[in-house]
Design an enzyme around this catalytic site. Structure first.
Site, PDB file in Angstrom:
ATOM      1  N   ASP A 159       0.874  -0.932   0.299  1.00  0.00           N
ATOM      2  CA  ASP A 159       0.148  -0.040  -0.158  1.00  0.00           C
ATOM      3  C   ASP A 159       0.846   1.516   0.001  1.00  0.00           C
ATOM      4  OD1 ASP A 159      -2.285  -1.573   0.668  1.00  0.00           O
ATOM      5  OD2 ASP A 159      -1.175  -2.067   2.705  1.00  0.00           O
ATOM      6  N   HIS A 187      -4.835  -3.641   6.629  1.00  0.00           N
ATOM      7  CA  HIS A 187      -4.150  -3.507   5.057  1.00  0.00           C
ATOM      8  C   HIS A 187      -5.216  -4.362   5.004  1.00  0.00           C
ATOM      9  CE1 HIS A 187      -2.885  -4.626   1.084  1.00  0.00           C
ATOM     10  NE2 HIS A 187      -3.398  -6.167   1.893  1.00  0.00           N
TER      11      HIS A 187
HETATM   12  P1  NAX Z   1      -1.856 -18.275  -4.106  1.00  0.00           P
HETATM   13  O1  NAX Z   1      -3.331 -18.923  -3.518  1.00  0.00           O
HETATM   14  O2  NAX Z   1      -1.172 -18.275  -5.298  1.00  0.00           O
HETATM   15  O3  NAX Z   1      -0.700 -19.035  -3.570  1.00  0.00           O
HETATM   16  C1  NAX Z   1      -1.398 -19.291  -1.545  1.00  0.00           C
HETATM   17  C2  NAX Z   1      -0.246 -20.953  -1.350  1.00  0.00           C
HETATM   18  O4  NAX Z   1      -0.764 -20.852   0.052  1.00  0.00           O
HETATM   19  C3  NAX Z   1      -0.629 -21.864  -2.429  1.00  0.00           C
HETATM   20  O5  NAX Z   1       0.179 -22.391  -3.113  1.00  0.00           O
HETATM   21  C4  NAX Z   1      -1.737 -22.534  -0.471  1.00  0.00           C
HETATM   22  O6  NAX Z   1      -1.199 -24.007  -1.413  1.00  0.00           O
HETATM   23  C5  NAX Z   1      -0.864 -22.006   0.300  1.00  0.00           C
HETATM   24  N1  NAX Z   1      -0.811 -22.579   1.721  1.00  0.00           N
HETATM   25  C6  NAX Z   1      -2.854 -22.704   2.302  1.00  0.00           C
HETATM   26  N2  NAX Z   1      -2.432 -22.591   3.264  1.00  0.00           N
HETATM   27  C7  NAX Z   1      -1.319 -23.384   3.833  1.00  0.00           C
HETATM   28  C8  NAX Z   1      -0.945 -23.817   4.882  1.00  0.00           C
HETATM   29  N3  NAX Z   1      -1.299 -23.852   6.495  1.00  0.00           N
HETATM   30  N4  NAX Z   1       0.305 -23.759   4.821  1.00  0.00           N
HETATM   31  C9  NAX Z   1       1.736 -23.580   4.104  1.00  0.00           C
HETATM   32  N5  NAX Z   1       0.834 -23.331   2.789  1.00  0.00           N
HETATM   33  C10 NAX Z   1      -0.507 -23.039   2.481  1.00  0.00           C
HETATM   34  O7  NAX Z   1      -1.692 -16.504  -3.039  1.00  0.00           O
HETATM   35  P2  NAX Z   1      -0.872 -15.839  -3.848  1.00  0.00           P
HETATM   36  O8  NAX Z   1      -1.647 -14.673  -4.727  1.00  0.00           O
HETATM   37  O9  NAX Z   1       0.364 -16.397  -2.877  1.00  0.00           O
HETATM   38  O10 NAX Z   1      -1.748 -14.504  -2.268  1.00  0.00           O
HETATM   39  C11 NAX Z   1      -1.353 -15.437  -1.170  1.00  0.00           C
HETATM   40  C12 NAX Z   1      -1.908 -14.872   0.185  1.00  0.00           C
HETATM   41  O11 NAX Z   1      -1.109 -13.256   0.186  1.00  0.00           O
HETATM   42  C13 NAX Z   1      -2.829 -14.297   0.074  1.00  0.00           C
HETATM   43  O12 NAX Z   1      -3.633 -14.561   1.729  1.00  0.00           O
HETATM   44  C14 NAX Z   1      -4.029 -12.792  -0.365  1.00  0.00           C
HETATM   45  O13 NAX Z   1      -4.948 -12.277   0.087  1.00  0.00           O
HETATM   46  C15 NAX Z   1      -2.433 -12.368   0.055  1.00  0.00           C
HETATM   47  N6  NAX Z   1      -2.302 -10.718  -0.335  1.00  0.00           N
HETATM   48  C16 NAX Z   1      -2.001  -9.910   0.880  1.00  0.00           C
HETATM   49  C17 NAX Z   1      -1.221  -8.443   0.288  1.00  0.00           C
HETATM   50  C18 NAX Z   1      -0.672  -7.419   1.431  1.00  0.00           C
HETATM   51  O14 NAX Z   1      -0.653  -6.267   0.693  1.00  0.00           O
HETATM   52  N7  NAX Z   1      -0.505  -8.215   2.276  1.00  0.00           N
HETATM   53  C19 NAX Z   1      -1.102  -7.636  -1.037  1.00  0.00           C
HETATM   54  C20 NAX Z   1      -0.921  -9.544  -1.762  1.00  0.00           C
HETATM   55  C21 NAX Z   1      -1.935 -10.517  -1.170  1.00  0.00           C
HETATM   56  O15 NAX Z   1      -3.342 -10.236  -1.784  1.00  0.00           O
END
Ligand code: NAX
Length: 327
Positions: A159, A187
């Site tokens: 952000d 956030h």
């Molecule tokens: P993806 O769905 O591409 O990847 C997430 C990965 O996490 C998957 O491979 C899944 O298998 C794995 N996972 C799920 N549960 C797990 C666990 N218990 N232990 C280990 N791995 C696990 O999502 P992606 O685009 O990489 O985003 C990840 C996260 O970042 C989401 O929650 C998203 O909302 C968040 N974001 C946060 C942002 C921020 O500024 N704070 C911005 C970007 C993003 O939206």
């Protein structure tokens, strides 16, 4: 040569993980003299994909990459970890209520917090990226009673970077001339990007733009940027999120430049009327590997109302996870 730093990345096979791991291994996060060991944590069905990413990391022959471990067990993933990037989280599915979302994430961040408590290195520093990031960080922190609370942070830096670029483009200056940006609060869409303290040319940005642009264009553009990216790209922010995570850890470990600050969600000490213990975005500097909240900023009525609204949302999320027994 220096001992390697162990960096644990959860959700390593996801899209942020794919944009993150190669840059960590290249040395941009911790500097060109620091070798890294990457511990990749994934859920069992994604282990094979994580192995594929590890094969590609091998194929880069990064001089600083001292090892890769892949596991679905948090207690192995965080064993000896110096830095934890908690990216994997449960996204909100169709028809999912907020309580369901918090509950599902509690199931992820409780055991990860406990594992960090029990097996991470004494200097562990945690950044939570997975949403709802601030509250997920609070859940993990509350299950790590032996780790100093201030070692748990959540990411406001994406952000922050978005806000800097919006200002630079509006005023026609290089982004490097925008300083003292702050993203206050959560956030989420309630976040408050503050132009009353941000500066260009040593003067507050708020004095260089009209109030209507600030209130009706700038704030919603920054707060809704994630949705705009999804609309344009057909997928959520990944490379920019990974970049922000690298910036956050780089600032934390190697320090922030004199005369500037960054946005970080840190455990509140009560500064700026933010209730103690909430993990909220604030202006922060880092020296010696520890965040300090920038003190003494004057907060006018407009900013006060915006900060309070976002902080109230964080307090509501905390109350919800408390009533679910997650903290
Ligand atoms: P993806 O769905 O591409 O990847 C997430 C990965 O996490 C998957 O491979 C899944 O298998 C794995 N996972 C799920 N549960 C797990 C666990 N218990 N232990 C280990 N791995 C696990 O999502 P992606 O685009 O990489 O985003 C990840 C996260 O970042 C989401 O929650 C998203 O909302 C968040 N974001 C946060 C942002 C921020 O500024 N704070 C911005 C970007 C993003 O939206």
């Amino acid at each position: 040569s220096k001992a390697p730093v162990t960096v644990t990345v959860t959700g390593a096979a996801g899209q942020i993980g794919y944009a993150l791991l190669f840059r960590i291994a290249s040395g941009v996060m911790l500097g060109p003299d620091t070798p890294v060991v990457l511990n990749l944590l994934e859920i069992t069905p994604a282990l094979k994909a994580a192995e594929g990413t590890a094969m590609e990391l091998d194929d880069c022959a990064f001089p600083l990459l001292a090892g890769i471990n892949i596991t679905d067990d948090p207690r192995k993933a965080f064993d000896g970890a110096n830095i934890g990037l908690l990216v994997g989280a449960r996204p909100r599915g169709p028809g999912m209520e907020r309580a369901d979302l918090l509950e599902a994430n509690g199931g992820i961040f409780k055991p990860q917090g406990a594992a960090i408590n029990d097996v991470a290195a004494d200097d562990i520093r945690v950044l939570v990226v997975g949403n709802p990031a601030n509250t997920n960080a609070l859940i993990a922190q509350s299950h790590a009673p032996d780790v100093p609370a201030e070692r748990f942070t959540a990411m406001m830096r994406l952000d922050h970077n978005r806000a800097k670029t919006q200002v630079a483009q509006k005023l026609g200056v290089p982004v490097s001339e925008v300083t003292k940006m702050t993203i206050w609060g959560n956030h989420s869409a309630s976040q408050y990007p503050d132009l009353f303290h941000a500066e260009v040319g040593g003067k507050p940005v708020a004095e260089q733009v009209d109030q209507a642009w600030l209130a009706d264009t700038f704030i919603p553009t920054v707060a809704k940027r994630g949705a705009a990216i999804i609309d344009a790209r057909g997928a959520s922010s990944a490379a920019s999120a990974a970049n922000a995570a690298i910036d956050h850890i780089n600032s934390w470990v190697l320090g922030t430049p004199a005369g500037d600050w960054v946005s970080s969600a840190v455990v509140s000490d009560g500064s700026y009327g933010i209730p103690e213990g909430l993990i909220a975005g604030v202006p922060a500097t880092s020296t010696g590997g520890a965040w300090q909240v920038v003190q003494g900023l004057e907060i006018d009525d407009f900013s006060r109302a915006k900060i309070d609204a976002s902080v109230k949302e964080l307090a509501d999320e905390r109350d919800a996870v408390r009533s679910l027994g997650l903290i």
